[in-house]
Design a protein around this motif. Structure first.
Motif, mmCIF file in Angstrom:
data_model
loop_
_atom_site.group_PDB
_atom_site.id
_atom_site.type_symbol
_atom_site.label_atom_id
_atom_site.label_comp_id
_atom_site.label_asym_id
_atom_site.label_seq_id
_atom_site.Cartn_x
_atom_site.Cartn_y
_atom_site.Cartn_z
ATOM 1 N N ALA A 163 0.843 -1.221 -0.030
ATOM 2 C CA ALA A 163 0.162 0.031 -0.118
ATOM 3 C C ALA A 163 0.721 1.237 -0.018
ATOM 4 C CB ALA A 163 -0.962 -0.035 1.119
ATOM 5 N N ARG A 164 2.008 1.057 0.938
ATOM 6 C CA ARG A 164 2.968 2.522 0.802
ATOM 7 C C ARG A 164 3.474 2.523 -0.444
ATOM 8 N NH1 ARG A 164 4.274 0.947 5.932
ATOM 9 N NH2 ARG A 164 5.929 -0.615 5.008
ATOM 10 N N SER B 37 1.997 6.266 -6.465
ATOM 11 C CA SER B 37 1.876 6.741 -7.708
ATOM 12 C C SER B 37 -0.039 6.744 -7.812
ATOM 13 C CB SER B 37 2.040 5.602 -8.549
ATOM 14 O OG SER B 37 1.648 4.353 -8.358
ATOM 15 N N LEU B 38 -0.520 7.050 -6.589
ATOM 16 C CA LEU B 38 -2.132 7.146 -6.776
ATOM 17 C C LEU B 38 -2.439 8.218 -7.265
ATOM 18 C CD1 LEU B 38 -4.396 5.210 -5.820
ATOM 19 C CD2 LEU B 38 -4.116 6.179 -3.543
ATOM 20 N N PRO B 39 -3.121 8.360 -8.168
ATOM 21 C CA PRO B 39 -3.874 9.869 -8.470
ATOM 22 C C PRO B 39 -4.407 10.500 -7.407
ATOM 23 C CG PRO B 39 -4.573 8.272 -10.185
ATOM 24 C CD PRO B 39 -3.817 7.612 -8.765
ATOM 25 N N ALA B 40 -4.264 11.887 -7.396
ATOM 26 C CA ALA B 40 -5.086 12.744 -6.201
ATOM 27 C C ALA B 40 -6.522 12.512 -6.398
ATOM 28 C CB ALA B 40 -4.800 14.128 -6.687
ATOM 29 N N ALA B 41 -6.972 12.268 -5.231
ATOM 30 C CA ALA B 41 -8.646 11.962 -5.277
ATOM 31 C C ALA B 41 -9.389 13.341 -6.019
ATOM 32 C CB ALA B 41 -8.983 11.878 -3.631
ATOM 33 N N ASN B 42 -9.998 12.471 -7.047
ATOM 34 C CA ASN B 42 -10.846 13.466 -7.711
ATOM 35 C C ASN B 42 -12.172 13.319 -8.218
ATOM 36 O OD1 ASN B 42 -10.469 11.491 -9.368
ATOM 37 N ND2 ASN B 42 -9.158 12.517 -10.741
ATOM 38 N N GLY B 43 -12.626 12.056 -7.449
ATOM 39 C CA GLY B 43 -14.004 11.705 -7.347
ATOM 40 C C GLY B 43 -14.219 10.688 -8.520
ATOM 41 N N SER B 44 -13.291 10.470 -9.245
ATOM 42 C CA SER B 44 -13.539 9.512 -10.449
ATOM 43 C C SER B 44 -13.162 8.008 -9.832
ATOM 44 C CB SER B 44 -12.499 9.681 -11.601
ATOM 45 O OG SER B 44 -11.346 9.327 -11.309
ATOM 46 N N ARG B 45 -12.350 7.916 -8.715
ATOM 47 C CA ARG B 45 -12.185 6.397 -8.404
ATOM 48 C C ARG B 45 -12.877 6.285 -6.960
ATOM 49 N NH1 ARG B 45 -6.474 4.312 -9.370
ATOM 50 N NH2 ARG B 45 -6.108 4.775 -11.320
ATOM 51 N N ASP C 119 -2.860 -2.895 -9.236
ATOM 52 C CA ASP C 119 -3.062 -2.537 -10.740
ATOM 53 C C ASP C 119 -1.891 -2.340 -11.462
ATOM 54 O OD1 ASP C 119 -5.931 -2.454 -10.446
ATOM 55 O OD2 ASP C 119 -5.996 -0.176 -10.368
ATOM 56 N N LEU C 120 -0.712 -2.164 -10.664
ATOM 57 C CA LEU C 120 0.636 -2.018 -11.532
ATOM 58 C C LEU C 120 1.286 -3.459 -11.470
ATOM 59 C CD1 LEU C 120 1.810 1.062 -10.106
ATOM 60 C CD2 LEU C 120 0.719 0.945 -12.426
ATOM 61 N N VAL C 121 1.214 -4.312 -10.557
ATOM 62 C CA VAL C 121 2.161 -5.416 -10.164
ATOM 63 C C VAL C 121 1.341 -6.610 -9.899
ATOM 64 C CG1 VAL C 121 4.492 -4.186 -9.833
ATOM 65 C CG2 VAL C 121 2.894 -4.918 -8.089
ATOM 66 N N GLY C 122 -0.083 -6.505 -9.809
ATOM 67 C CA GLY C 122 -0.862 -7.561 -9.329
ATOM 68 C C GLY C 122 -1.014 -8.653 -10.506
ATOM 69 N N GLU C 123 -0.919 -8.504 -11.323
ATOM 70 C CA GLU C 123 -1.226 -9.534 -12.368
ATOM 71 C C GLU C 123 -0.216 -10.766 -12.367
ATOM 72 O OE1 GLU C 123 -3.342 -8.580 -16.834
ATOM 73 O OE2 GLU C 123 -1.626 -7.227 -16.064
ATOM 74 N N GLU D 49 7.126 -2.226 -18.468
ATOM 75 C CA GLU D 49 7.769 -1.183 -19.001
ATOM 76 C C GLU D 49 7.032 0.194 -19.171
ATOM 77 O OE1 GLU D 49 9.684 -2.225 -22.800
ATOM 78 O OE2 GLU D 49 10.557 -0.264 -22.857
ATOM 79 N N ALA D 50 5.774 -0.152 -19.626
ATOM 80 C CA ALA D 50 4.710 0.851 -19.748
ATOM 81 C C ALA D 50 4.346 1.752 -18.412
ATOM 82 C CB ALA D 50 3.594 0.606 -20.493
ATOM 83 N N ALA D 51 4.753 0.891 -17.311
ATOM 84 C CA ALA D 51 4.283 1.243 -16.015
ATOM 85 C C ALA D 51 5.498 1.968 -15.450
ATOM 86 C CB ALA D 51 3.859 0.060 -15.239
#
Lengths: 214, 214
Positions: A96-97, A102-110, B16-20, B60-62
């Motif tokens: 989680a840390r 790389s978590l996008p800032a909270a914007n309501g879309s997630r 989402d990035l490394v869970g696959e 690589e894309a990530a």
DNA sequence: CGGAATCCTCTTCGATACTG
DNA sequence: CAGTATCGAAGAGGATTCCG
């Protein structure tokens, strides 16, 4: 047994047990305490019901989750982590840390859920910065969750429920609180955004210190 | 983008990035340094070639993996972790530490690779037990890998390659070495099983102390 | 030989509907 | 509330083929 790595490696073994899609998120949900099937479905947001049922069966078979039938008045089934399941917490917190950065800032879309604060607090907590500190904090999302962070001698425990004599209480909507603990909003900006803060103003600085930006 | 959780939660973002499937094992392979496509395929043991190619593209894309073309004499492509990729190490080590506890004793039925020692050593290393210690150890699988564990002021670094002036050298087959670092075989038993140990006998006790059983 | 792309099958996932 | 049933779409697994 399908789709297991079956390698003599601790990481591969861990992934054989909790590497499947949704498995670690189920552990996340249960980190805040026992939950019912429907609560899990709600907290996982978009999990298909059949997949949730399958994962719970697998996690139970692996000895990480236990199902328990509550006593008559509340006649219902709950799922909870076993001891072995709880031992995943350091790994989950470390992931989680890493992910927070790389978590996008909270914007309501997630989507977000107030009880995810429990994991966010555990992941952010900095033991070194908290050395010798003993005080507690309470976070409330009105009508939803009440989360407490209790620090004792530098050791933290985050969980659902009220804190006893918190040095600080912060009341805000889930989005603001999660953004705060993600480090994307600082307390001052949150205040401006409508958060309600009660208690010792100096505790706000101490709280910020023990929850450094990721 | 398919199959992402897209939740405002650090753990979900990490997954989402490394869970696959296979993604974290690719990170494991690259933790020991840059590797070629075929090395990766060999170290991952049973990964389908198309899946390896797909994962490498995604990683690589990530921004977690970088591909680099080596200079002419060795005209070949290698994959290596970026800085962000290296930051996964604490999380990978925590998962490995957890997984080790339920890893069946090495019995030959599960494949193992000598370079997995690097992760095993990092996962097992106990910083508290190593306080103030400064010395290095070398592990060799003849004809295969040479791994060193260098402790400096209680901080450890495990990597492929020889140690400079190791206090201890242990030479054994991969199975024995992995079993030792998993805690399922103690040095004394390993010795009896054919391992060769050179150096300061007292260093063996110190090594056992900083690599406690999982 | 290293580094893939292709083809095919089989399983799992996701979405939704339905039932004790 | 706590799941099971159904079904199309997407991925994984395995083998083979291709290219420089």
């Amino acid at each position: 047994m399908a789709r297991v790595y079956a390698q003599h490696c601790g990481l591969a073994q861990a992934l054989d047990l909790v590497g499947e899609r949704w498995a670690l998120l189920i552990v996340r949900e249960l980190m805040a305490g026992p939950r019912r099937y429907t609560d899990l479905a709600e907290g996982l947001v978009s999990i298909p019901s059949n997949v949730l049922a399958a994962r719970l069966r697998e996690l139970e078979a692996a000895g990480l989750v236990r199902r328990r039938r509550l006593a008559p008045p509340a006649a219902s089934t709950v799922y909870e982590l076993t001891g072995r399941g709880h031992e995943l917490e350091p790994a989950v917190a470390a992931l989680a840390r890493w992910g927070m950065k790389s978590l996008p800032a909270a914007n309501g879309s997630r989507p977000f859920r107030a009880h995810w604060l429990v994991l966010a607090l555990r992941a952010r907590f900095d033991e070194d910065a908290a050395e010798g500190l003993s005080e507690s904090y309470e976070f409330e999302v009105p009508g939803d969750a009440l989360v407490s962070l209790t620090v004792e001698e530098g050791r933290a425990e985050a969980r659902l429920g009220a804190a006893t004599e918190p040095a600080l209480r912060i009341v805000a909507d889930a989005e603001t609180l999660l953004a705060m603990t993600d480090g994307s909003v600082d307390p001052a900006r949150a205040l401006a955004g409508g958060a309600l803060i009660e208690g010792d103003p100096a505790a706000l600085g101490r709280l910020a210190a023990i929850l450094p930006s990721p």
